[in-house]
Design an enzyme around this catalytic site. Structure first.
Site, mmCIF file in Angstrom:
data_model
loop_
_atom_site.group_PDB
_atom_site.id
_atom_site.type_symbol
_atom_site.label_atom_id
_atom_site.label_comp_id
_atom_site.label_asym_id
_atom_site.label_seq_id
_atom_site.Cartn_x
_atom_site.Cartn_y
_atom_site.Cartn_z
ATOM 1 N N LYS A 22 0.855 -1.207 0.000
ATOM 2 C CA LYS A 22 0.000 0.000 0.000
ATOM 3 C C LYS A 22 0.882 1.246 0.000
ATOM 4 C CE LYS A 22 -1.673 1.610 4.012
ATOM 5 N NZ LYS A 22 -1.304 3.017 4.264
ATOM 6 N N ASN A 23 1.820 1.297 0.925
ATOM 7 C CA ASN A 23 2.592 2.530 1.090
ATOM 8 C C ASN A 23 3.527 2.789 -0.085
ATOM 9 O OD1 ASN A 23 1.157 2.846 3.398
ATOM 10 N ND2 ASN A 23 2.813 2.222 4.776
ATOM 11 N N ARG A 93 -4.281 10.978 3.663
ATOM 12 C CA ARG A 93 -3.167 11.924 3.776
ATOM 13 C C ARG A 93 -2.208 11.816 2.603
ATOM 14 N NH1 ARG A 93 0.511 14.063 7.502
ATOM 15 N NH2 ARG A 93 2.693 13.531 7.087
ATOM 16 N N CYS A 117 -5.189 12.395 12.236
ATOM 17 C CA CYS A 117 -5.957 11.157 12.294
ATOM 18 C C CYS A 117 -5.785 10.583 13.694
ATOM 19 C CB CYS A 117 -5.490 10.177 11.231
ATOM 20 S SG CYS A 117 -3.852 9.534 11.549
ATOM 21 N N ARG A 122 -0.116 14.433 12.424
ATOM 22 C CA ARG A 122 0.312 14.194 11.038
ATOM 23 C C ARG A 122 0.553 15.513 10.277
ATOM 24 N NH1 ARG A 122 -1.239 9.000 9.579
ATOM 25 N NH2 ARG A 122 0.514 9.026 8.140
ATOM 26 N N PRO A 123 1.376 16.414 10.792
ATOM 27 C CA PRO A 123 1.627 17.670 10.066
ATOM 28 C C PRO A 123 2.362 17.415 8.749
ATOM 29 C CG PRO A 123 3.155 17.431 11.885
ATOM 30 C CD PRO A 123 2.176 16.303 12.011
ATOM 31 N N ASP A 305 4.128 0.652 12.117
ATOM 32 C CA ASP A 305 2.866 0.095 11.606
ATOM 33 C C ASP A 305 2.595 -1.304 12.153
ATOM 34 O OD1 ASP A 305 3.028 1.587 8.282
ATOM 35 O OD2 ASP A 305 2.644 2.411 10.273
ATOM 36 N N VAL A 327 7.412 7.081 16.968
ATOM 37 C CA VAL A 327 7.117 7.742 15.701
ATOM 38 C C VAL A 327 5.857 8.597 15.792
ATOM 39 C CG1 VAL A 327 6.627 7.369 13.251
ATOM 40 C CG2 VAL A 327 8.306 5.928 14.415
ATOM 41 N N ARG A 397 -8.747 -0.186 4.202
ATOM 42 C CA ARG A 397 -7.881 0.833 3.581
ATOM 43 C C ARG A 397 -6.566 0.195 3.158
ATOM 44 N NH1 ARG A 397 -7.192 6.469 6.558
ATOM 45 N NH2 ARG A 397 -5.695 6.518 4.839
HETATM 46 C C1 EPZ Z 1 4.134 6.755 6.119
HETATM 47 O O1 EPZ Z 1 3.359 7.812 6.624
HETATM 48 C C2 EPZ Z 1 3.167 5.579 6.064
HETATM 49 N N1 EPZ Z 1 2.040 5.902 5.201
HETATM 50 C C3 EPZ Z 1 2.659 5.271 7.466
HETATM 51 O O2 EPZ Z 1 1.848 4.120 7.380
HETATM 52 C C4 EPZ Z 1 3.852 4.971 8.361
HETATM 53 O O3 EPZ Z 1 3.395 4.760 9.677
HETATM 54 C C5 EPZ Z 1 4.839 6.149 8.344
HETATM 55 O O4 EPZ Z 1 5.225 6.434 6.976
HETATM 56 C C6 EPZ Z 1 6.083 5.883 9.151
HETATM 57 O O5 EPZ Z 1 6.744 4.772 8.644
HETATM 58 C C7 EPZ Z 1 2.204 5.889 3.863
HETATM 59 O O6 EPZ Z 1 3.293 5.639 3.359
HETATM 60 C C8 EPZ Z 1 1.002 6.205 3.032
HETATM 61 P P1 EPZ Z 1 6.032 10.110 8.288
HETATM 62 P P2 EPZ Z 1 3.962 9.293 6.592
HETATM 63 O O7 EPZ Z 1 6.002 11.358 7.502
HETATM 64 O O8 EPZ Z 1 4.896 9.443 5.473
HETATM 65 C C9 EPZ Z 1 6.108 13.472 11.543
HETATM 66 C C10 EPZ Z 1 -0.046 2.808 7.689
HETATM 67 O O9 EPZ Z 1 -0.542 2.322 8.712
HETATM 68 N N2 EPZ Z 1 6.039 14.417 10.428
HETATM 69 O O10 EPZ Z 1 7.203 9.213 8.193
HETATM 70 O O11 EPZ Z 1 2.852 10.251 6.706
HETATM 71 C C11 EPZ Z 1 4.804 12.719 11.688
HETATM 72 O O12 EPZ Z 1 3.880 13.463 12.451
HETATM 73 C C12 EPZ Z 1 0.458 4.230 7.706
HETATM 74 O O13 EPZ Z 1 0.101 2.203 6.590
HETATM 75 C C13 EPZ Z 1 6.131 15.787 10.711
HETATM 76 O O14 EPZ Z 1 6.246 16.180 11.863
HETATM 77 O O15 EPZ Z 1 4.762 9.269 7.952
HETATM 78 C C14 EPZ Z 1 5.218 11.452 12.392
HETATM 79 O O16 EPZ Z 1 5.288 11.700 13.773
HETATM 80 C C15 EPZ Z 1 0.206 4.924 9.045
HETATM 81 N N3 EPZ Z 1 6.066 16.658 9.689
HETATM 82 C C16 EPZ Z 1 6.630 11.215 11.844
HETATM 83 O O17 EPZ Z 1 7.050 12.455 11.246
HETATM 84 C C17 EPZ Z 1 5.954 16.241 8.386
HETATM 85 O O18 EPZ Z 1 5.917 17.098 7.476
HETATM 86 C C18 EPZ Z 1 6.690 10.147 10.772
HETATM 87 O O19 EPZ Z 1 5.760 10.486 9.803
HETATM 88 C C19 EPZ Z 1 5.880 14.849 8.123
HETATM 89 C C20 EPZ Z 1 5.943 13.961 9.161
#
Ligand code: EPZ
Length: 433
Positions: A22-23, A93, A117, A122-123, A305, A327, A397
């Site tokens: 998915k990701n 997102r 969410c 999720r900023p 995850d 995370v 999803r």
């Molecule tokens: C991806 O989300 C995955 N989703 C998530 O999987 C996964 O948990 C996550 O990476 C971490 O591995 C998809 O790929 C669609 P991040 P992503 O940006 O990219 C903070 C699932 O269950 N952050 O790595 O959105 C954020 O708040 C989903 O399949 C900022 O602060 O995750 C989090 O605490 C859930 N500012 C951390 O970084 C930003 O601009 C990691 O988020 C971006 C992120």
């Protein structure tokens, strides 16, 4: 709304094959917007998030057609619209990541800001700062981000946290920029490496994916290409937990050994016997799992995850386990549902202390995100008696044919409409594996 009705206590046995990631798929679908000509993706999972991303691409006037057996055709030769609607971005997102490629192709993009969410705020500040570093002028107004730039230019981007999404998004935007972009403290997830491979197949020049420093030399134009998606490692981890929690013996096919290593070692610590081969693994357990500690980290650390499914498994382990979630700020909502099934867990901030109990009992529980839903299904498979898992829409999803795959392994699980009660529900007889 539908629900899953599960009668626990059956050992899962047999073979199951993993779907495409998915990701990985969502990020690559956004990156396909860069290419003129047709892109063909193989091994695409038929799941709600992918269907949403198809709608997003179509809303941009891009041709996007599903065919049978996981084939998806995208033709972004023309991008007729430069605005991604709130209704779609709110739903998922990852849709926000069309901002960069649309801006790179059209010089303008307007995308709704994603909301938070149930696992965190999720900023998208890393995304926004990175796009600005590439020379775009951004205005954030009325819940939308409007970005303008004649042509993006290469720059130096430092991520405060190795965000998977921000790394994928900014690598994609930089591929058509004028000059060289370097992303420092980049995420190293396998899905990040796959986006880089896909971009390079389109004609981009991306180096260093899989390390913390990624270098992108921008080019003028990219072409559509063919690409097979990597298997979903989170689905593999979920089925591995289902095998252990039911003291079963499951062969999980369509995996990549290096991708599953971060959680396989944890399964072995929990007392499972796991044999990993070149494209499948066998997961067995013939007793209660053993307690172990989980600390989620960016790849190659333990994946966040799988924190929730592992939490379900550890709730019946012998001993006390400690889970530390580094995370996301609130990825323990599923714990209150496990407690209703008899688990003994205390959450303090980003830490959950799990005193393993001999067994869980069936109950009506509700999923609040897809991985929480998967955790509750795993718990229900092991629980004594019948459970109902509400919130199927969350689970679907990210898990393709979850009910059918579990039934094929012998699980007593069925999807029924919410108004049906437990008594009148005919659980699907397990399909002979
Ligand atoms: C991806 O989300 C995955 N989703 C998530 O999987 C996964 O948990 C996550 O990476 C971490 O591995 C998809 O790929 C669609 P991040 P992503 O940006 O990219 C903070 C699932 O269950 N952050 O790595 O959105 C954020 O708040 C989903 O399949 C900022 O602060 O995750 C989090 O605490 C859930 N500012 C951390 O970084 C930003 O601009 C990691 O988020 C971006 C992120």
């Amino acid at each position: 709304m539908d629900k899953l009705v599960v009668t626990g206590g059956t050992r899962l046995e047999g073979t199951v094959s993993m779907s495409g990631s998915k990701n990985g798929c969502l990020a690559i679908m956004a990156a396909a917007l860069l290419g003129k000509g047709e892109t063909v993706l193989y091994n695409v999972p038929s799941i709600r998030d992918v269907h949403t991303m198809v709608e997003v691409l179509r809303s941009l006037g891009v041709r996007c057609d599903y065919e049978d057996n996981g084939l998806l055709r995208i033709d972004a030769t023309e991008i007729e619209c430069t605005e991604a609607p709130y209704e779609l971005v709110r739903r998922m997102r990852a849709s926000f990541c069309v901002l960069g490629p649309v801006l790179a192709r059209k010089g303008y993009a307007k995308v709704a800001m994603p909301g938070g969410c149930d696992i965190g705020a999720r900023p998208v500040d890393f995304h926004i700062k990175g796009i600005q570093t590439l020379g775009a002028h951004l205005v954030m107004d009325h819940g939308f981000v409007e970005a303008e730039c004649e042509r993006l230019r290469g720059g130096q981007i430092y991520l405060n946290f190795p965000s998977a999404g921000a790394t994928q998004h900014l690598m994609t935007a930089a591929a058509l920029a004028d000059g060289v972009t370097t992303i420092y403290n980049a995420a190293m997830e396998p899905e990040v490496v796959e986006v880089a491979k896909f971009l390079n197949k389109m004609g981009a020049r991306v180096e260093g994916a899989g390390t913390s420093t990624i270098r992108v030399e921008g080019v003028r134009e990219l072409r559509g290409t063919e690409f097979e998606l990597l298997p979903d490692r989170m689905e593999a981890g979920t089925f591995a937990v289902a095998a252990v929690i039911t003291q079963g013996d499951v062969r999980i096919e369509n995996i990549r050994p290096t991708d599953v290593k971060p959680f396989v070692l944890k399964l072995i610590e929990a007392g499972a016997v796991v044999d990993v081969y070149d494209n499948y693994m066998r997961v067995r357990c013939n007793s209660r799992p053993l307690a172990t500690d989980i600390v989620t980290m960016p790849h190659p650390g333990f994946p966040t995850d799988l924190q929730q499914p592992f939490g379900a498994m550890l709730s019946i382990a012998e001993g006390t386990s400690v889970i530390t979630e580094n995370v996301y700020e609130r990825r323990f909502k599923y714990v209150s549902e496990l407690i209703r099934m008899g688990a003994d867990i205390k959450v303090e901030g980003r830490t959950a202390i799990i005193n393993g109990v001999p067994k869980l009992t069936g109950a009506q529980v509700a999923a609040t995100d897809l991985r929480a839903g998967a955790a509750l299904v795993c718990a229900a498979l092991a629980a004594e008696g019948e459970s109902e898992v509400l919130g199927v829409e969350h689970i679907e999803r990210g898990y393709e044919n979850l009910v059918e795959k579990l039934q094929a392994l012998g699980a007593n699980i069925a999807r029924v409409s919410e108004e049906q009660s437990l008594t009148d529900c005919e659980l699907a007889a397990p399909v002979s594996s």
